[in-house]
Motif scaffolding. Structure first.
Motif, short mmCIF file in Angstrom:
data_model
loop_
_atom_site.label_atom_id
_atom_site.label_comp_id
_atom_site.label_asym_id
_atom_site.label_seq_id
_atom_site.Cartn_x
_atom_site.Cartn_y
_atom_site.Cartn_z
N VAL A 125 0.84 -1.14 -0.03
CA VAL A 125 -0.05 -0.16 0.00
C VAL A 125 0.94 1.18 -0.13
O VAL A 125 1.96 0.96 0.49
N PRO A 126 0.50 2.42 -0.47
CA PRO A 126 1.06 3.46 -0.24
C PRO A 126 1.41 4.10 1.25
O PRO A 126 0.62 3.78 1.97
N HIS A 127 2.78 4.58 1.20
CA HIS A 127 3.19 5.11 2.50
C HIS A 127 2.29 6.22 3.04
O HIS A 127 2.08 7.03 2.19
N GLY A 128 1.70 6.33 4.32
CA GLY A 128 1.24 7.61 4.67
C GLY A 128 2.01 8.35 5.61
O GLY A 128 1.76 9.41 6.12
N ASP A 129 3.51 8.29 5.43
CA ASP A 129 4.44 8.86 6.10
C ASP A 129 5.68 8.78 5.54
O ASP A 129 5.88 7.72 4.93
N GLN A 130 6.62 9.59 5.27
CA GLN A 130 7.96 9.41 4.71
C GLN A 130 8.89 8.66 5.48
O GLN A 130 8.84 8.70 6.93
N VAL A 131 9.64 7.73 4.85
CA VAL A 131 10.53 6.98 5.59
C VAL A 131 11.82 6.72 4.80
O VAL A 131 11.83 6.75 3.53
#
Length: 232
Positions: A125-131
């Motif tokens: 799934v798309p990330h909901g926060d930068q990593v």
């Protein structure tokens, strides 16, 4: 057996149990045994009609991003610095040094473990926060456990009454749990990353608590309990 010895024995048992759980979990993760569990739980938190979107109402994702920021390096550093300043104002230099070493050591351990396992982030799934770092163990889950549990135990020594102490420790544990859960909800960590972070972070916090108790009894660290300051 004295009350102190019993407390230390229980603390050692907790640390050993948490570390054993972490080692077992890490072994299963590296062998791919947790893949089905990770994927099913991660997808269960998404919108069934559109897996690219988190499940639940629109405000839940915003709330998750707010909560997850409480485990960021910036916020944890600010909380730690504020605590160190508070201890220094009380002339508790040894206690401040112990907190600094405990939290700094936990952060270093988190970085080393990420480098050791080098697990890829979820790609379902798309990330909901930068990593920017590796996935295992979750740094947010681990470092929030280290910081909030350590500081919760520290603050509990400044107050009297079991209910008040339990209140502080409950909030420390609640913050640790919701921060870790937010990482899975936002799709930036596998569930086992967070479980591992909680395990090793809580183990480190418990170990540091035992060291603090031992040093206090030897007089190397200032006593923080209310009865120690009542006569001042």
């Amino acid at each position: 057996m004295s009350r102190h010895q019993l407390g230390m024995l229980i603390g050692m048992s907790v640390v050993a149990g948490l570390l054993f759980g972490f080692v077992e979990l890490a072994g299963e993760v590296m062998e791919g045994e947790t893949s089905a569990f990770d994927k099913s739980l991660l997808l269960a938190l998404r919108d069934p009609l559109n897996p690219d979107q988190p499940g639940g109402p629109w405000w839940l994702a915003r709330m998750a991003r707010d909560i997850t920021s409480l485990g960021s390096t910036t916020i944890l550093t600010m909380v730690t610095v504020a605590t160190l300043g508070f201890l220094l104002l009380l002339h508790k230099r040894a206690a401040a040094l112990l907190v600094l070493v405990s939290i700094g050591g936990g952060g270093t351990l988190s970085t080393l473990l990420k480098m050791l396992f080098d697990r890829a982030r979820p790609d379902l799934v798309p990330h909901g926060d930068q990593v920017i770092s590796a996935s295992f163990p979750s740094g947010h889950a681990m470092q929030s456990a280290v910081v909030y549990l350590t500081l919760g135990a520290l603050l509990a020594q400044f107050v009297e009454g079991r209910r008040t102490k339990a209140y502080l420790l409950t909030w420390a544990m609640l913050l640790t749990l919701v921060i870790g859960a937010s990482r899975v909800y936002l799709g930036v960590h596998w569930p086992t990353d967070v479980l591992a972070g909680w395990s090793v972070g809580a183990a480190w916090a418990a170990f540091c608590w035992m060291v603090a108790e031992w040093l206090q009894r030897r007089g190397a660290v200032e006593q923080d309990r209310p009865e120690a300051t009542a006569g001042r």
